[in-house]
Design an enzyme around this catalytic site. Structure first.
Site, PDB file in Angstrom:
ATOM      1  N   HIS A  27     103.415 -82.663 126.465  1.00 21.42           N
ATOM      2  CA  HIS A  27     103.729 -83.623 125.499  1.00 21.42           C
ATOM      3  C   HIS A  27     102.549 -84.286 125.354  1.00 21.42           C
ATOM      4  CE1 HIS A  27     107.688 -83.330 126.932  1.00 21.42           C
ATOM      5  NE2 HIS A  27     108.429 -83.782 125.761  1.00 21.42           N
ATOM      6  N   LYS A  70     102.436 -89.949 126.053  1.00 21.24           N
ATOM      7  CA  LYS A  70     103.847 -89.973 126.573  1.00 21.24           C
ATOM      8  C   LYS A  70     103.851 -90.905 127.823  1.00 21.24           C
ATOM      9  CE  LYS A  70     107.946 -87.452 127.765  1.00 21.24           C
ATOM     10  NZ  LYS A  70     108.827 -88.605 127.186  1.00 21.24           N
TER      11      LYS A  70
HETATM   12  N1  LIG Z   1     115.763 -88.436 122.899  1.00 21.93           N
HETATM   13  C1  LIG Z   1     114.915 -87.765 121.966  1.00 21.93           C
HETATM   14  O1  LIG Z   1     115.423 -86.613 121.277  1.00 21.93           O
HETATM   15  C2  LIG Z   1     113.797 -88.212 122.106  1.00 21.93           C
HETATM   16  C3  LIG Z   1     113.230 -89.079 122.680  1.00 21.93           C
HETATM   17  N2  LIG Z   1     111.797 -89.285 122.580  1.00 21.93           N
HETATM   18  C4  LIG Z   1     111.673 -90.823 123.566  1.00 21.93           C
HETATM   19  O2  LIG Z   1     111.524 -91.617 122.528  1.00 21.93           O
HETATM   20  C5  LIG Z   1     110.682 -92.789 123.289  1.00 21.93           C
HETATM   21  C6  LIG Z   1     109.688 -93.413 122.201  1.00 21.93           C
HETATM   22  O3  LIG Z   1     108.683 -92.303 121.726  1.00 21.93           O
HETATM   23  P1  LIG Z   1     107.530 -92.285 120.686  1.00 21.93           P
HETATM   24  O4  LIG Z   1     108.106 -92.730 119.401  1.00 21.93           O
HETATM   25  O5  LIG Z   1     106.963 -90.965 120.923  1.00 21.93           O
HETATM   26  O6  LIG Z   1     106.580 -93.385 121.532  1.00 21.93           O
HETATM   27  P2  LIG Z   1     105.461 -94.396 120.936  1.00 21.93           P
HETATM   28  O7  LIG Z   1     104.846 -95.028 121.781  1.00 21.93           O
HETATM   29  O8  LIG Z   1     104.926 -93.728 119.667  1.00 21.93           O
HETATM   30  O9  LIG Z   1     106.511 -95.626 120.195  1.00 21.93           O
HETATM   31  C7  LIG Z   1     107.213 -96.553 121.159  1.00 21.93           C
HETATM   32  C8  LIG Z   1     107.234 -97.816 120.338  1.00 21.93           C
HETATM   33  O10 LIG Z   1     108.129 -98.742 121.183  1.00 21.93           O
HETATM   34  C9  LIG Z   1     107.543-100.106 121.049  1.00 21.93           C
HETATM   35  N3  LIG Z   1     108.175-100.765 122.092  1.00 21.93           N
HETATM   36  C10 LIG Z   1     107.592-100.901 123.500  1.00 21.93           C
HETATM   37  N4  LIG Z   1     108.115-101.792 124.088  1.00 21.93           N
HETATM   38  C11 LIG Z   1     109.131-102.228 123.224  1.00 21.93           C
HETATM   39  C12 LIG Z   1     110.254-103.294 123.517  1.00 21.93           C
HETATM   40  N5  LIG Z   1     110.493-103.990 124.660  1.00 21.93           N
HETATM   41  N6  LIG Z   1     111.142-103.263 122.474  1.00 21.93           N
HETATM   42  C13 LIG Z   1     111.009-102.496 121.265  1.00 21.93           C
HETATM   43  N7  LIG Z   1     109.860-101.869 121.046  1.00 21.93           N
HETATM   44  C14 LIG Z   1     108.897-101.696 121.989  1.00 21.93           C
HETATM   45  C15 LIG Z   1     106.103 -99.780 121.027  1.00 21.93           C
HETATM   46  O11 LIG Z   1     104.964-100.824 120.755  1.00 21.93           O
HETATM   47  P3  LIG Z   1     103.722-100.895 121.905  1.00 21.93           P
HETATM   48  O12 LIG Z   1     102.780 -99.867 121.182  1.00 21.93           O
HETATM   49  O13 LIG Z   1     103.359-102.221 121.311  1.00 21.93           O
HETATM   50  O14 LIG Z   1     104.060-100.964 123.175  1.00 21.93           O
HETATM   51  C16 LIG Z   1     105.938 -98.499 120.218  1.00 21.93           C
HETATM   52  O15 LIG Z   1     105.758 -99.017 118.899  1.00 21.93           O
HETATM   53  C17 LIG Z   1     110.080 -92.146 124.412  1.00 21.93           C
HETATM   54  O16 LIG Z   1     110.663 -92.556 125.533  1.00 21.93           O
HETATM   55  C18 LIG Z   1     110.251 -90.497 124.282  1.00 21.93           C
HETATM   56  O17 LIG Z   1     110.334 -89.995 125.254  1.00 21.93           O
HETATM   57  C19 LIG Z   1     110.910 -89.040 121.870  1.00 21.93           C
HETATM   58  C20 LIG Z   1     111.165 -87.827 120.956  1.00 21.93           C
HETATM   59  C21 LIG Z   1     112.591 -87.498 121.066  1.00 21.93           C
HETATM   60  O1  LIG Z   2     108.088 -88.318 124.200  1.00 21.01           O
HETATM   61  C1  LIG Z   2     108.500 -87.359 123.599  1.00 21.01           C
HETATM   62  O2  LIG Z   2     107.906 -86.810 122.650  1.00 21.01           O
HETATM   63  C2  LIG Z   2     109.765 -86.365 123.727  1.00 21.01           C
HETATM   64  N1  LIG Z   2     110.576 -87.183 124.767  1.00 21.01           N
HETATM   65  C3  LIG Z   2     111.730 -86.784 125.244  1.00 21.01           C
HETATM   66  C4  LIG Z   2     111.865 -86.376 126.597  1.00 21.01           C
HETATM   67  O3  LIG Z   2     111.123 -86.822 127.438  1.00 21.01           O
HETATM   68  O4  LIG Z   2     112.318 -85.105 127.023  1.00 21.01           O
HETATM   69  C5  LIG Z   2     112.133 -85.592 124.209  1.00 21.01           C
HETATM   70  C6  LIG Z   2     111.141 -84.647 123.800  1.00 21.01           C
HETATM   71  O5  LIG Z   2     110.729 -83.952 125.040  1.00 21.01           O
HETATM   72  C7  LIG Z   2     110.129 -85.529 123.073  1.00 21.01           C
END
Ligand SMILES: NC(=O)C1=CN([C@@H]2O[C@H](COP(=O)(O)OP(=O)(O)OC[C@H]3O[C@@H](n4cnc5c(N)ncnc54)[C@H](OP(=O)(O)O)[C@@H]3O)[C@@H](O)[C@H]2O)C=CC1
Ligand SMILES: O=C(O)C1=N[C@H](C(=O)O)C[C@H](O)C1
Length: 275
Positions: free
Chosen positions: A162, A166
């Site tokens: 990833h 991440k």
């Molecule tokens: N279920 C699925 O299909 C998928 C899940 N994911 C998961 O989604 C999550 C986010 O991924 P991604 O968008 O790449 O991450 P990013 O780091 O790009 O975005 C996360 C955001 O959340 C903010 N944040 C941090 N703490 C809080 C809080 N307490 N309340 C609200 N917002 C907060 C961060 O702000 P700051 O930068 O200020 O910390 C940042 O803007 C990860 O856990 C990832 O694994 C990702 C892809 C697919």
């Molecule tokens: O952080 C990501 O990008 C993703 N997070 C999820 C995971 O932890 O499995 C889903 C996907 O792999 C993308």
């Protein structure tokens, strides 16, 4: 049918931002112009081409949520935030009566389930919202419960790559471990091999340069004791668009369950696929 008010939490993060055009393009939804953000986010608003959001930090959310809930009745939250925020956000949603779709990985997953089951809301919680991957997970769940021990004696390698930012081990890969265990392979999540080095991702994994900042590549390799047999399951995702459709389906599903007065239930994406 009135539109479903949806609050995307985790702006300006990557997945949360990717969802905006998908929600705007779908007449089922009404996008709430506010988003819970991280404690380290210092901008107060986030703009994209078509929309502007107030960003609400954790210290401000208790004082801001009441007005949002009275303006956007029936609001559903989508959470793509940070592993460190999973449990506190879920407790917040439960306390405020906000049904939620939790895409964020990590945190204490057992506590997360308990928060919902002790509450008056329902939630869809899944580490992967990509419908085709959910279908694959369902196949593995089927094999695990119908053919226990099928791969006894085999060894397993789980590799995932990833983007460097991440914060945790892939939640998808972790969830798959229990299926392999049921199929007869003792393996723990500590054995998952993570790749976060952009140079290795380009050179060794051959991930396209334009997706180094946003990709999810997974390979599960099973080898027989004498290495005469090898099974390999791979799903390689470039970008983040694939997660949007499943997330929107999850919101629709959740709305239906809440309308049926279902409470305190956790649903998975496998439930959502099944309708
Ligand atoms: N279920 C699925 O299909 C998928 C899940 N994911 C998961 O989604 C999550 C986010 O991924 P991604 O968008 O790449 O991450 P990013 O780091 O790009 O975005 C996360 C955001 O959340 C903010 N944040 C941090 N703490 C809080 C809080 N307490 N309340 C609200 N917002 C907060 C961060 O702000 P700051 O930068 O200020 O910390 C940042 O803007 C990860 O856990 C990832 O694994 C990702 C892809 C697919
Ligand atoms: O952080 C990501 O990008 C993703 N997070 C999820 C995971 O932890 O499995 C889903 C996907 O792999 C993308």
């Amino acid at each position: 049918m009135p539109r479903i008010p949806v609050m995307i939490n985790g702006l300006p993060g990557n997945v949360a931002s990717t969802l905006i055009p998908h929600l705007l393009a779908d007449e089922t939804f009404f996008l709430v112009p506010a988003s819970l953000t991280g404690p380290g986010t210092h901008i107060k608003t986030f703009h994209n081409d078509h929309f502007s959001f107030d960003l609400i930090r954790p210290s401000e959310r208790d004082s801001r949520i009441k007005a949002l809930l009275s303006e956007y009745e029936g609001l559903i939250a989508i959470d793509y935030t940070h592993p460190s925020a999973v449990n506190t956000n879920a407790i917040f949603y439960a306390a405020q009566g906000i049904p939620f779709v939790m895409g964020t990985t990590g945190g204490d997953r057992d506590a997360l389930l308990k928060t919902v089951s002790d509450s008056a809301i329902c939630a869809v919680i899944a580490p992967n919202m990509a419908k085709q991957i959910v279908g694959f997970q369902a196949m593995m769940a089927y094999a695990a419960s119908n053919f226990p021990g099928l791969f006894e004696g085999y060894s397993l390698r789980i590799q995932e790559s990833h983007q460097a930012g991440k914060a945790d081990t892939s939640g998808t890969a972790k969830a798959m471990v229990s299926h392999f265990n049921a199929l007869g392979i003792p393996f723990t999540v500590d054995g998952i091999e993570m790749e976060r080095d952009p140079e290795e991702q380009k050179k060794t994994w051959r991930i396209p340069a334009e997706h180094i900042q946003g990709h999810a590549w997974h390979t599960y390799t099973l080898s027989s004791p004498d290495d005469s047999v090898c099974f390999r399951f791979t799903h390689n995702i470039n970008g983040r668009d694939i997660y949007a459709k499943g997330t929107l389906d999850a919101v629709r599903f959740l709305k239906r369950r809440m309308n049926e007065t279902c409470r305190g239930r956790v649903f998975s994406m496998i439930d959502v696929l099944g309708g």
